[in-house]
Design a protein around this motif. Sequence first.
Motif, short mmCIF file in Angstrom:
data_model
loop_
_atom_site.label_atom_id
_atom_site.label_comp_id
_atom_site.label_asym_id
_atom_site.label_seq_id
_atom_site.Cartn_x
_atom_site.Cartn_y
_atom_site.Cartn_z
N UNK A 49 2.18 -1.74 9.81
CA UNK A 49 0.78 -1.31 9.83
C UNK A 49 0.63 0.14 9.34
N UNK A 54 -3.12 0.87 7.87
CA UNK A 54 -4.00 0.46 8.97
C UNK A 54 -3.88 1.41 10.16
N UNK A 74 -5.82 2.30 2.70
CA UNK A 74 -5.18 1.02 2.39
C UNK A 74 -5.44 0.55 0.97
N UNK A 78 -2.76 -0.75 -2.02
CA UNK A 78 -2.77 -2.04 -2.69
C UNK A 78 -2.85 -1.83 -4.20
N UNK A 84 0.70 -6.06 1.93
CA UNK A 84 1.23 -6.65 3.16
C UNK A 84 0.67 -8.05 3.39
N UNK A 86 0.16 -9.95 6.64
CA UNK A 86 0.24 -9.46 8.02
C UNK A 86 0.67 -10.51 9.04
N UNK A 151 -2.32 -15.06 -1.17
CA UNK A 151 -3.34 -14.02 -1.27
C UNK A 151 -2.67 -12.66 -1.54
N UNK B 182 -9.37 -5.38 9.40
CA UNK B 182 -8.00 -5.13 8.99
C UNK B 182 -7.64 -5.96 7.76
N UNK B 185 -9.03 -4.45 4.69
CA UNK B 185 -8.30 -3.27 4.22
C UNK B 185 -7.01 -3.67 3.51
N UNK B 186 -6.28 -4.64 4.06
CA UNK B 186 -4.98 -4.93 3.45
C UNK B 186 -5.08 -5.73 2.15
N UNK B 187 -6.21 -6.41 1.91
CA UNK B 187 -6.31 -7.05 0.59
C UNK B 187 -6.75 -6.05 -0.47
N UNK B 188 -7.09 -4.84 -0.05
CA UNK B 188 -7.40 -3.82 -1.04
C UNK B 188 -8.89 -3.52 -1.18
N UNK B 189 -9.70 -4.01 -0.24
CA UNK B 189 -11.12 -3.67 -0.28
C UNK B 189 -11.28 -2.21 0.13
#
Lengths: 238, 296
Positions: A49, A54, A74, A78, A84, A86, A151, B182, B185-189
């Motif tokens: 994280x 995050x 974040x 990317x 990641x 998760x 994804x 969360x 955020x992790x997909x890059x938005x």
Amino acid sequence: MSQALLQVTDLSAAYGQVFALRDFSCRVEEGNITALVGSNGAGKTTFLRSLSGLLPPRQGRVDFDGGDITHQPSDQRVEAGLVMVPEGRLIFPTFTVEQNLKIGAISKRARDDLAEGLERSYALFPKLEQRRHQPGGTLSGGEQQMLAVARGLMARPRLLMLDEPTLGLAPLIAEAIFEMMVQLKETGLTLLIVEQDVNRTLQIADYAYVLENGAGVMAGEAQDILADPKVRESYLGI
Amino acid sequence: MDILFSPQLLAAALITGVLYALISLGLNLIYGTMRLLNVAHGDLVMIGSYIAFMAFSLFNVGPLISMFGAAIICGGLGWLAYRSVFQNLLSNSEILARLEENSLLLFFGISVVVQNLVILFFTADRQGYEYLSAIVEIGDVRLTGARLAVLIVGSVVSIAAVLYLRFSLFGLAINALIQNRDASAIVGINVDRVQMFSLVIGFGITGLAGALISVLEPITPVMGFPYTMSAFVVIILGGLGNLWGGFLAGLLLGFLEIYGVAVTGPEWRSVLVYGIFIGILIFRPQGLLGRGRVAR
Ligand SMILES: Nc1ncnc2c1ncn2[C@@H]1O[C@H](COP(=O)(O)OP(=O)(O)OP(=O)(O)O)[C@@H](O)[C@H]1O
Ligand SMILES: [Mg+2]
């Protein structure tokens, strides 16, 4: 020493006053599978994280591809190719499979590649193509895991971090996920894997770190770690 | 009972429904992406109305033009609110966890301050202006030009907004953020950017609706409150954070209210709207069209 793709130096992270990760350092070499193992609550998820932005780290430094990303948000990580998958998958339940994949390609580096990315995803996971118009929330656990991995791949990662990708899956499906990770490595992708199946993970990994109570206690070639008597006793029950 | 089948009533229901859809879309965007309970939402309607009123009385500019000004000014207020307050609050995960409850008090305070400022500048008196008040006939329907304009503009803007949110990539990002922060955020938005735009768009379309409403009813500093309530009824009816459901629920509440009042009488309006509110909360808290509350 050559420049590693990911270099983590003395990283600490905490929830409120409670530190879940203390002064942890590690490197991930390009083209390798690097594994991070440790018992429940060791701080593995906390580590990933903070790598994905995050959880802002309290101390330490993270370099990715030669640049300091310690305090980057974040989306910029990317964009740089640090992606990641998760724990718990976190797919979007009301989105269809295809929308979940599309949103995975929202970064600029991946956006132009959308159609090709979808094709690649469906080639890798034909199940997902059958379900492309179905809401993500209605998929089975294994299918959701495939979707989460697909994804992540849609973002065209350079380093894919997977947190417990086989947790809760039937053995056959878990094995398919392991084989897929090996396959991804063969395409040139770099992987950082956190897994509770220590034995199987160390078999496919090149290098491994062991985390205990938020601190790194061991590091080495995956085979050496696998052969270590302490590891065999603590994590493999042998 | 003939009145129930009159095209007049149908037009009235559509006008109310479209305005509710528009206003509650703004509220839903803000709640969905940031979990902010904007109980000052109706005050944006009020501000939009005063902007249109001023534009007309000072510069003789009609609401079909000044609605863009209202949208821009209210959107600007959204930007200001985001930059000065919410950006910081939302980026702190500990504050974030308690923001939903606290935002209610914060916006309540803002609402009181804004209403009192407006009273200071404009007095508490009702204001209004004459605009396209000639009757237009389309088939059997007779309505003022102003109401016809509101119906057309309201429909176009709300349908355009809903289509954009449903089919554009940015709309997909907004819907993603509504479902899971969360994961987004992790997909890059760029979560920060989506939040800011949601607040700007949410405030902006509500201000625009306010400019339209200025031709339909007297303008007062407290005119916003019923719209706050209706908007909350709508988003609960449609399922919190469900933008499409909220749009349909806005239309539905417009019909329930107009036909309900036609059957019972204007003094029943509040009973009807709040009755639906309470009924939904008791019997279907996930909303009529809802998919259940989404996790943060
Ligand atoms: N949101 C949180 N708030 C407070 N403490 C947390 C939070 N998340 C994790 N922790 C604590 O931090 C420590 C490390 O948790 P973490 O989830 O990183 O472990 P893990 O190695 O991923 O474990 P597992 O194998 O169970 O997934 C644990 O003691 C946990 O209780
Ligand atoms: Mg974990």
